[in-house]
Each structure stands twice: as structure tokens, then as C-alpha cells.
Scaffold this motif. Structure first.
Motif, short mmCIF file in Angstrom:
data_model
loop_
_atom_site.label_atom_id
_atom_site.label_comp_id
_atom_site.label_asym_id
_atom_site.label_seq_id
_atom_site.Cartn_x
_atom_site.Cartn_y
_atom_site.Cartn_z
N VAL A 57 0.95 -1.22 -0.04
CA VAL A 57 0.05 -0.06 -0.10
C VAL A 57 1.01 1.20 0.10
CG1 VAL A 57 -0.07 0.25 2.74
CG2 VAL A 57 -1.89 0.83 0.85
N ASN A 58 0.39 2.33 -0.57
CA ASN A 58 1.10 3.53 -0.63
C ASN A 58 0.75 4.26 0.90
OD1 ASN A 58 1.69 6.44 -0.68
ND2 ASN A 58 0.93 6.48 -2.72
N LEU A 59 1.81 4.29 1.67
CA LEU A 59 1.47 4.62 3.22
C LEU A 59 1.43 6.09 3.21
CD1 LEU A 59 4.16 2.54 4.63
CD2 LEU A 59 1.74 1.96 4.67
N THR A 60 1.73 6.94 2.25
CA THR A 60 1.51 8.46 2.32
C THR A 60 -0.03 8.67 2.15
OG1 THR A 60 1.83 8.81 0.04
CG2 THR A 60 3.83 8.53 1.27
N ARG A 65 -7.26 8.70 2.15
CA ARG A 65 -7.92 7.24 1.92
C ARG A 65 -9.17 6.89 3.25
NH1 ARG A 65 -4.65 2.54 1.09
NH2 ARG A 65 -3.20 3.43 1.80
N ASN A 66 -8.84 7.57 4.22
CA ASN A 66 -9.79 7.39 5.47
C ASN A 66 -10.39 8.56 5.93
OD1 ASN A 66 -9.37 4.43 6.33
ND2 ASN A 66 -7.27 5.11 5.81
N GLY A 67 -10.57 9.42 4.80
CA GLY A 67 -11.75 10.50 5.11
C GLY A 67 -11.09 11.67 6.22
N GLY A 68 -9.80 11.79 6.09
CA GLY A 68 -9.03 12.83 6.75
C GLY A 68 -8.76 12.38 8.41
N VAL A 69 -8.92 11.15 8.47
CA VAL A 69 -8.75 10.49 9.82
C VAL A 69 -7.62 9.45 9.76
CG1 VAL A 69 -9.58 9.29 11.75
CG2 VAL A 69 -10.92 11.07 10.72
N PHE A 70 -6.56 9.65 10.41
CA PHE A 70 -5.30 8.66 10.37
C PHE A 70 -6.06 7.51 11.12
CE2 PHE A 70 -1.57 6.45 11.98
CZ PHE A 70 -1.03 6.50 10.77
N MET A 72 -5.32 4.92 13.00
CA MET A 72 -4.36 4.61 14.15
C MET A 72 -4.54 3.10 14.81
SD MET A 72 -1.85 5.81 16.13
CE MET A 72 -2.39 7.53 16.30
N GLU A 73 -5.46 2.42 15.11
CA GLU A 73 -5.81 1.36 15.47
C GLU A 73 -5.58 0.39 14.42
OE1 GLU A 73 -9.73 0.88 17.97
OE2 GLU A 73 -9.95 2.78 17.00
N ARG A 74 -6.01 0.43 13.12
CA ARG A 74 -5.71 -0.32 12.12
C ARG A 74 -4.38 -0.44 11.60
NH1 ARG A 74 -8.56 1.25 7.15
NH2 ARG A 74 -6.68 2.04 6.63
N VAL A 75 -3.57 0.78 11.63
CA VAL A 75 -2.35 0.59 11.28
C VAL A 75 -1.40 -0.02 12.60
CG1 VAL A 75 -0.16 1.84 11.12
CG2 VAL A 75 -2.34 2.80 9.79
N VAL A 76 -1.64 0.03 13.73
CA VAL A 76 -1.01 -0.58 14.71
C VAL A 76 -1.08 -2.02 14.83
CG1 VAL A 76 -1.00 -0.88 17.30
CG2 VAL A 76 -0.98 1.30 16.38
N MET A 77 -2.50 -2.28 14.58
CA MET A 77 -2.46 -3.69 14.41
C MET A 77 -2.21 -4.64 13.33
SD MET A 77 -6.34 -3.92 16.23
CE MET A 77 -6.63 -3.69 18.07
N ARG A 78 -2.06 -3.76 12.17
CA ARG A 78 -1.50 -4.47 11.11
C ARG A 78 0.10 -4.58 11.27
NH1 ARG A 78 -4.62 -3.30 5.99
NH2 ARG A 78 -6.46 -4.12 6.78
N ILE A 79 0.63 -3.66 11.84
CA ILE A 79 2.02 -3.72 12.14
C ILE A 79 2.53 -4.80 13.13
CG2 ILE A 79 4.10 -2.41 13.03
CD1 ILE A 79 2.94 0.11 11.96
N ASP A 80 1.71 -4.98 14.03
CA ASP A 80 2.22 -5.77 15.12
C ASP A 80 1.67 -7.20 14.97
OD1 ASP A 80 -0.36 -5.51 16.41
OD2 ASP A 80 0.17 -4.12 17.93
N GLY A 81 0.80 -7.27 14.03
CA GLY A 81 0.11 -8.71 13.75
C GLY A 81 -1.17 -9.16 14.10
N ARG A 82 -1.85 -8.27 14.87
CA ARG A 82 -3.23 -8.43 15.44
C ARG A 82 -4.09 -8.56 14.34
NH1 ARG A 82 -3.47 -4.79 20.67
NH2 ARG A 82 -1.77 -3.59 19.63
N ASP A 83 -3.79 -7.81 13.27
CA ASP A 83 -4.62 -7.62 12.05
C ASP A 83 -3.83 -8.25 10.76
OD1 ASP A 83 -6.60 -7.15 10.14
OD2 ASP A 83 -6.60 -5.08 10.28
N PRO A 84 -3.54 -9.39 10.56
CA PRO A 84 -2.60 -9.68 9.67
C PRO A 84 -3.08 -9.44 8.21
CG PRO A 84 -3.79 -11.83 10.45
CD PRO A 84 -4.19 -10.45 11.30
N LEU A 85 -1.93 -9.54 7.40
CA LEU A 85 -2.18 -9.13 5.97
C LEU A 85 -1.90 -10.42 5.09
CD1 LEU A 85 -0.45 -5.62 5.77
CD2 LEU A 85 -2.87 -6.13 5.33
#
Length: 136
Positions: A57-60, A65-70, A72-85
Motif C-alpha cells: 500500500v502507498n503509506l503516504t 483514504r480514510n476521510g482525513g482521519v489517520f 491509528m488502530e488499524r495501522v498499529v494492529m497491522r504492524i504488530d500482527g493483530r490484524d494480519p495481511l
């Protein structure tokens, strides 16, 4: 009563210190662990991107892509593996153990709810937030 007040003050100070983020440390983590796939500028054009079934994904553009809201929860959980890709085949193909070591530092989400993550993930997310292209 005084004991409860002092405990609340101590916990409040501790939480404030714990939520501090260091984007410079996050930048170094990103360059070491993420740039191979996501590219040095975070646009999904790293040298390994061509070998992936699902392109990084384009991380910039997370904020855009989220209506001006970062997200946070999804990014954290994707990085640490709680929401695997699926594209990673696992939480993080090489660095998963590093990023999921401990969920011991609280960070506030946009909703105001605390989310526990590791110090490394919090610093990395601070850097990812800095990468956001903000449309003017």
C-alpha cells in the motif's frame, strides 16, 4: 481519598510520558524493516514490491483514504500482527517477532480510546503519520 488522588496523578503522568512518540526512531525502524517493500518514501514502490502478489500500500495516503482521519488502530494492529495481511503471508514476514514483542505502551486513538502497543510500533506509527500527504 488522598491516596486515590495521588494514584490518579501518578498514573496520569506515567500515561503522558508513555504516549510520547519519537518519529525519528520510527524513521530508522521504517528504513530498516519496511522500506524494502513500501519504498523509502512510503509509496509502495520498494525493491521487493514487484515480487509480491498483492502490491504494498502507498503509506503516504492513509489519511486521505480514510476521510482525513489517520486509521491509528488499524495501522498499529497491522504492524504488530493483530490484524494480519494476506500479502505478507503472516503478521510481518521477517520482522513480526520484533514488532509484536510487547503490548505495554498506551497510545490514544482518534476516538480517545487507549490502545496498547510496543514502543517500536508507536514510534513507527508516529513516522507513518509524518508521511501523510495533506491536501490543501
Amino acid at each position: 481519598m488522598l491516596y486515590r488522588f495521588m494514584l490518579a496523578v501518578v498514573l496520569g503522568v506515567t500515561a503522558s510520558v508513555a504516549t510520547a512518540q519519537d518519529a525519528d526512531i520510527g524513521r530508522a525502524l521504517y528504513q530498516r524493516h519496511c522500506a524494502t517493500c513500501h519504498g523509502l518514501e512510503g509509496r509502495g514502490e520498494g525493491p521487493m514490491a514487484g515480487a509480491m502478489v498483492i502490491k504494498p500500500v502507498n503509506l503516504t495516503e492513509l489519511l486521505i483514504r480514510n476521510g482525513g482521519v489517520f486509521p491509528m488502530e488499524r495501522v498499529v494492529m497491522r504492524i504488530d500482527g493483530r490484524d494480519p495481511l494476506v500479502s505478507h503471508g503472516s503478521p510481518m514476514p521477517v520482522y513480526g517477532d520484533y514488532f509484536e514483542r510487547a503490548f505495554d505502551v498506551p497510545i490514544k486513538t482518534p476516538s480517545g480510546q487507549p490502545l496498547l502497543a510496543s514502543r517500536a510500533v508507536i514510534d513507527l506509527v508516529a513516522y507513518l503519520y509524518e508521511l501523510q500527504r495533506i491536501e490543501e
